[in-house]
Design an enzyme around this catalytic site. Structure first.
Site, PDB file in Angstrom:
ATOM      1  N   ARG A  33      17.681  24.514  32.613  1.00 38.67           N
ATOM      2  CA  ARG A  33      18.964  24.315  33.301  1.00 38.67           C
ATOM      3  C   ARG A  33      19.131  25.363  34.394  1.00 38.67           C
ATOM      4  NH1 ARG A  33      24.122  26.837  31.416  1.00 38.67           N
ATOM      5  NH2 ARG A  33      25.864  25.882  32.548  1.00 38.67           N
ATOM      6  N   ARG A  74      40.354  28.922  39.061  1.00 40.28           N
ATOM      7  CA  ARG A  74      40.520  30.352  38.780  1.00 40.28           C
ATOM      8  C   ARG A  74      41.785  30.875  39.432  1.00 40.28           C
ATOM      9  NH1 ARG A  74      36.060  32.635  36.549  1.00 40.28           N
ATOM     10  NH2 ARG A  74      34.098  31.491  36.731  1.00 40.28           N
ATOM     11  N   LYS A 221      29.262  15.865  31.811  1.00 42.88           N
ATOM     12  CA  LYS A 221      29.714  16.951  30.939  1.00 42.88           C
ATOM     13  C   LYS A 221      31.145  16.643  30.484  1.00 42.88           C
ATOM     14  CE  LYS A 221      28.732  21.192  32.130  1.00 42.88           C
ATOM     15  NZ  LYS A 221      28.640  22.424  32.975  1.00 42.88           N
ATOM     16  N   THR A 279      27.045  25.295  24.279  1.00 44.38           N
ATOM     17  CA  THR A 279      28.021  26.394  24.213  1.00 44.38           C
ATOM     18  C   THR A 279      27.968  27.149  22.888  1.00 44.38           C
ATOM     19  OG1 THR A 279      29.530  25.078  25.590  1.00 44.38           O
ATOM     20  CG2 THR A 279      30.371  27.148  24.707  1.00 44.38           C
TER      21      THR A 279
END
Length: 476
Positions: A33, A74, A221, A279
């Site tokens: 990845r 963010r 995803k 994760t």
């Protein structure tokens, strides 16, 4: 017994040399990845060059997965430093222009469109969920008052999310389009799309890909609750799925996450679409040579759930023990796959729709392999679809997937138990290609039984539409 689970290793500062990546390959990682949220073009170009060199050197099919950043939201730095938040503290969330107009604690989110959709009672999560708030009222078009549910620090430039909310942000950003163009130039094998919310997101990415003259598999995803609600329609258009438990865990009660993981995996297995679990799989191995008991069990349960791939992120990108993390995953896989087949009846499959003839023939090949205790199954198809259907049966045997299409071959690498291979294209007959492969491959010994599943083209029909139509028991 061969180990069937596929391991994805994220490359980063800890694994950026040829020698380190070679160690990962020999430890069991065959998919790599490239996280486009971090790193520059020079790094990615060098990584792809090393992977292609090792692919030629080892003879393994090594797959490059480009992971696009997506619209990561963010907070901004407006010079207020880190805020110390206590439970019950009220904080204002607004744009940069409003930051200097108040003496109250202020978090800057300079995204007016996103601020407009926040309503009273909506949850807000900051710093990967370490700080939680509830919106208690709107105080302007782009200003919302929040109340802290727990205590902690709120530094600037941290990720902020709105669990359960469908946001107006496009899944494919301008940065993603630029990164995608570079990935197409590098020749990546498949692309993971972050923060998918609806099937149209996948369709948009595929159209963007077409502008560069390429059509490669897309992995959706699943990180938003909106994606879970639209799962069936997303599965219709995506080639595979990643259960991205980090952000998905912010979108729901954490206690709900294990069951959701199982539901997503089951849906993918039924359709024969590869599914990745990601994760914090072995997060403690970033700094420790040993995983925790809980992590070990988590990896094993993901395999038992039916995951095709398990992914290492920080463990191999920045961890101190990347090679050891991959090897430990392989050890877990060996033990849990043995257990899986010990307690499973060979006639028990995870199979989906048997009404289609090609699907039924693949099922028959898997059953025949079980009954004859065959050494392996060898499939030959143009698209690799036969191999993916066979994989979804979860046979005890490895499935060798012969295809002359490099895109299909590298994508087959994501499916449980599938070993991609290049056929002898000097032979036109697909069945003969499969038989010749068995005769010449060192994994097979004399008198080994191999089940062959092939899509033999009819000269009078379009070869691209040929599906599995031959199943044969072959003895070397």
């Amino acid at each position: 017994m061969d180990r069937h689970i596929k391991i994805i290793a994220t490359l980063g500062p800890a694994t950026e040399t040829e020698e380190e990546i070679r160690k990962l390959v020999h430890s069991g990682a065959k998919i790599f990845r490239l996280n486009f949220s971090h790193g520059g073009e020079e790094f990615f170009e060098r990584m792809v060059g090393i992977i292609r060199k090792l692919e030629e050197e080892t003879g393994f099919t090594l797959t490059v997965l480009q992971d696009l950043s997506g619209p990561k939201v963010r907070t901004e730095d407006v010079g207020l430093g880190a805020l110390e938040i206590n439970k019950g503290t009220e904080v204002l969330l607004g744009t940069r222009e409003q930051a200097g107009a108040t003496d109250e604690p202020f978090i800057c989110l300079n995204m007016p469109d996103l601020l407009e959709v926040i309503q009273e009672g909506d949850p807000v999560a900051l710093s990967d969920g370490m700080l939680r708030f509830t919106a208690i009222r709107r105080e302007g078009e782009h200003l919302v008052r929040l109340r802290a549910i727990n205590s902690g620090l709120a530094p600037p430039r941290k990720g902020i999310s709105f669990p359960g909310k469908t946001t107006p942000l496009a899944a494919l950003t301008d940065k993603d389009k630029k990164d995608l163009a570079f990935g197409m130039k590098l020749g990546v094998d498949c692309v993971a799309m972050s923060y998918v919310q609806k099937p149209e997101d996948i369709i948009q990415l595929r159209a963007e890909m077409a502008k560069h003259g390429r059509k490669i598999p897309i992995i959706a995803k699943l990180e938003r609750s909106a994606a879970i609600e639209a799962l069936d329609s997303i599965l219709e258009v995506t080639d595979g799925v990643m259960v991205a438990r980090g952000d998905l865990g912010l979108e729901m009660n954490l206690a709900e996450l294990p069951a959701m993981q199982k539901r997503i995996i089951r849906a993918c297995n039924k359709l024969g679409k590869p599914v990745i679990v990601a994760t914090q799989m072995l997060l403690s191995m970033v700094n420790s040579p040993m995983a925790t008991r809980a992590e070990t069990t988590d990896v094993a349960n993901a395999i038992l759930d039916g995951a095709d791939c398990i992914m290492l992120s920080e463990e191999t990108a920045i961890g101190r023990y990347p090679d050891e993390a991959v090897r430990f995953m392989r050890t877990i896989a060996y033990e849990i796959e043995n257990f899986y087949y010990e307690q499973r009846n060979d006639e028990d499959t995870r199979f989906g729709d048997l009404e289609h003839p090609a699907t039924y023939l693949a099922y028959a090949a898997a059953m025949l392999a079980a009954k004859t205790k065959a050494r392996a199954i060898v499939s030959h198809s143009t698209s690799g679809a036969t191999a993916r259907i066979l994989s979804s049966c979860r046979p005890r045997q490895s499935v060798y997937a012969l295809t002359s299409d490099p895109v299909a071959r590298h994508f087959c690498n994501l499916s449980w138990g599938v070993i991609p291979a290049v056929p002898d294209t000097s032979l036109s007959n697909h069945q003969e290609r499969a038989e010749e492969f068995v005769k010449n491959h060192p994994a097979f010994e004399d008198d080994d039984v191999v089940i062959i599943a092939a899509g033999q083209p009819d000269p009078a029909r379009d070869a691209s539409r040929t599906q599995t139509n031959v199943v044969k028991l072959f003895v070397k």
